[in-house]
Design a protein around this motif. Structure first.
Motif, short mmCIF file in Angstrom:
data_model
loop_
_atom_site.label_atom_id
_atom_site.label_comp_id
_atom_site.label_asym_id
_atom_site.label_seq_id
_atom_site.Cartn_x
_atom_site.Cartn_y
_atom_site.Cartn_z
N VAL A 105 2.40 26.99 -45.21
CA VAL A 105 1.57 26.80 -44.02
C VAL A 105 2.20 25.76 -43.11
O VAL A 105 2.87 24.83 -43.58
CB VAL A 105 0.14 26.36 -44.44
CG1 VAL A 105 0.15 25.01 -45.13
CG2 VAL A 105 -0.82 26.35 -43.27
N GLY A 106 2.02 25.93 -41.80
CA GLY A 106 2.49 24.94 -40.86
C GLY A 106 1.61 23.70 -40.90
O GLY A 106 0.41 23.78 -41.18
N ALA A 107 2.20 22.54 -40.60
CA ALA A 107 1.47 21.29 -40.67
C ALA A 107 0.29 21.27 -39.71
O ALA A 107 -0.79 20.76 -40.04
CB ALA A 107 2.40 20.11 -40.39
N GLY A 108 0.46 21.82 -38.52
CA GLY A 108 -0.64 21.86 -37.56
C GLY A 108 -1.82 22.65 -38.06
O GLY A 108 -2.98 22.24 -37.90
N THR A 109 -1.55 23.78 -38.67
CA THR A 109 -2.62 24.60 -39.24
C THR A 109 -3.27 23.90 -40.42
O THR A 109 -4.50 23.91 -40.57
CB THR A 109 -2.07 25.97 -39.66
OG1 THR A 109 -1.66 26.68 -38.49
CG2 THR A 109 -3.11 26.78 -40.40
N ALA A 110 -2.46 23.27 -41.28
CA ALA A 110 -3.03 22.54 -42.41
C ALA A 110 -3.98 21.45 -41.93
O ALA A 110 -5.04 21.21 -42.52
CB ALA A 110 -1.91 21.93 -43.25
N ARG A 111 -3.60 20.80 -40.83
CA ARG A 111 -4.43 19.72 -40.28
C ARG A 111 -5.71 20.29 -39.66
O ARG A 111 -6.82 19.82 -39.93
CB ARG A 111 -3.63 18.93 -39.25
CG ARG A 111 -4.28 17.69 -38.72
CD ARG A 111 -3.34 16.94 -37.79
NE ARG A 111 -2.14 16.47 -38.49
CZ ARG A 111 -0.93 17.01 -38.35
NH1 ARG A 111 -0.73 18.04 -37.53
NH2 ARG A 111 0.10 16.53 -39.01
N ALA A 112 -5.56 21.33 -38.83
CA ALA A 112 -6.71 21.88 -38.12
C ALA A 112 -7.70 22.56 -39.04
O ALA A 112 -8.92 22.49 -38.83
CB ALA A 112 -6.22 22.87 -37.06
N GLU A 113 -7.19 23.21 -40.08
CA GLU A 113 -8.06 23.99 -40.96
C GLU A 113 -8.54 23.21 -42.18
O GLU A 113 -9.28 23.74 -43.00
CB GLU A 113 -7.32 25.25 -41.42
CG GLU A 113 -6.80 26.13 -40.29
CD GLU A 113 -7.89 27.04 -39.72
OE1 GLU A 113 -9.05 26.95 -40.17
OE2 GLU A 113 -7.57 27.83 -38.82
N GLY A 114 -8.11 21.97 -42.32
CA GLY A 114 -8.60 21.13 -43.40
C GLY A 114 -8.07 21.48 -44.77
O GLY A 114 -8.81 21.45 -45.77
N TYR A 115 -6.79 21.80 -44.86
CA TYR A 115 -6.21 22.14 -46.16
C TYR A 115 -6.27 20.94 -47.11
O TYR A 115 -6.08 19.79 -46.69
CB TYR A 115 -4.76 22.57 -46.01
CG TYR A 115 -4.55 24.02 -45.68
CD1 TYR A 115 -3.86 24.86 -46.54
CD2 TYR A 115 -5.04 24.55 -44.49
CE1 TYR A 115 -3.65 26.20 -46.22
CE2 TYR A 115 -4.86 25.88 -44.18
CZ TYR A 115 -4.16 26.70 -45.04
OH TYR A 115 -3.96 28.03 -44.73
N THR A 116 -6.51 21.23 -48.36
CA THR A 116 -6.42 20.25 -49.44
C THR A 116 -5.52 20.84 -50.53
O THR A 116 -5.06 21.97 -50.42
CB THR A 116 -7.81 19.94 -50.02
OG1 THR A 116 -8.41 21.15 -50.49
CG2 THR A 116 -8.72 19.31 -48.95
#
Length: 290
Positions: A105-116
């Protein structure tokens, strides 16, 4: 791409989910042959439909998974894909996560989507009994704080320009540096570019060959431009979001000549339920080597 409480993206499943889901909607296979898939706690038939084939482009098989509205939007008004997906998408998404070695996953998506940090979807560990890894692609080397501070930091794919920053966020053995090094004096890609082919090769060297790419659109565009995608799974949600949201593919490059892809199977959600209207389709497209 999604939020923590909705189907198609990066964060954990809802807390206290029972082992083995039987409350998700039925699905009908429309292609290649009609078949009804009732709710199934073990999801072995759905897993057979999505079984990984042998690598063709290199040491890995890359499966991308995205969701879009009928009018082509990749997210809803909150800029998250979670506002357009539903329980039918969630059912397939859980199986895709259960079968993968690593989620990319891209870092921006991980940040926006709340990845853990990731775990196998509850009740589906029998489909691929090994830990599920998370790999974040970042040009800058910055990792979302919730991931960097966690007990299980992700793998980080970055270029030489982002290496020091990444090593400041996660342990050095979790950083994969792949790209043009300005110190070598050779002309090439920008210093912050990430060589995705080399990154996938390093993931494969670590035993992570089944790759599930969950976006965002820029990462998917980069993977497609480099001809690294073997399969593209696209859920079409029965909704309209208007002209604001972008598409599931983004990037700076011009449009390319259309490439033919092959439909491996098409699923359809035949029933309506609260928050999950009938009509969701889930397609699995095979992308030939270009």
């Amino acid at each position: 791409m999604t939020s923590t409480t909705t189907p198609a993206g990066g964060a954990a499943e809802p807390p206290r989910e029972p082992a083995g889901r039987t409350d998700l909607p039925p699905l009908d296979v429309l292609v290649p042959a009609p078949e009804h898939l009732p709710p199934d706690a073990r999801e072995e038939r759905l897993a057979a439909l999505y079984a990984y084939g042998p690598p063709e482009r290199g040491p890995s098989v890359v499966r991308a998974n995205m969701v879009a509205s009928v009018d082509g939007g990749a997210w809803g008004p909150d800029h998250r894909s979670g506002s357009i997906n539903d329980a039918a998408d969630w059912r397939v998404f859980r199986v895709l996560r259960a079968l993968a070695d690593v989620v990319l996953v891209g870092a921006g998506t991980a940040r926006a989507e709340g990845y853990t940090a990731l775990d196998r979807p509850r009740g589906l560990g029998h489909l691929h009994p090994r830990p599920l890894e998370l790999a974040v692609v970042t040009r800058s080397g910055r990792v979302p704080p919730v991931l960097a501070r966690g007990d299980r930091p992700p793998l980080v794919l970055t270029g030489p320009a982002g290496a020091d920053t990444a090593r400041g966020d996660v342990p050095a053995d979790r950083v994969v540096v792949v790209g043009h090094d300005p110190a070598d004096g050779e002309e090439g890609a920008p210093d912050d570019a990430v060589d995705l082919a080399a990154g996938l090769a390093e993931l494969a060297r670590r035993g992570l060959r089944r790759v599930l790419a969950e976006g965002g659109p820029t990462l998917l565009g980069d993977l497609l431009a480099a001809d690294l995608v073997d399969e593209l799974c696209v859920t079409t949600a029965p909704s309209l979001v208007g002209p604001g949201p972008g598409r599931i593919v983004a990037g700076a490059g011009p449009a390319t000549t259309p490439r033919a892809v092959r439909l491996a199977h098409l699923l359809h959600s035949p029933t309506s339920r609260p928050g999950s209207p009938a009509g969701t389709t889930v397609a699995r497209w095979l992308v030939p080597i270009g």
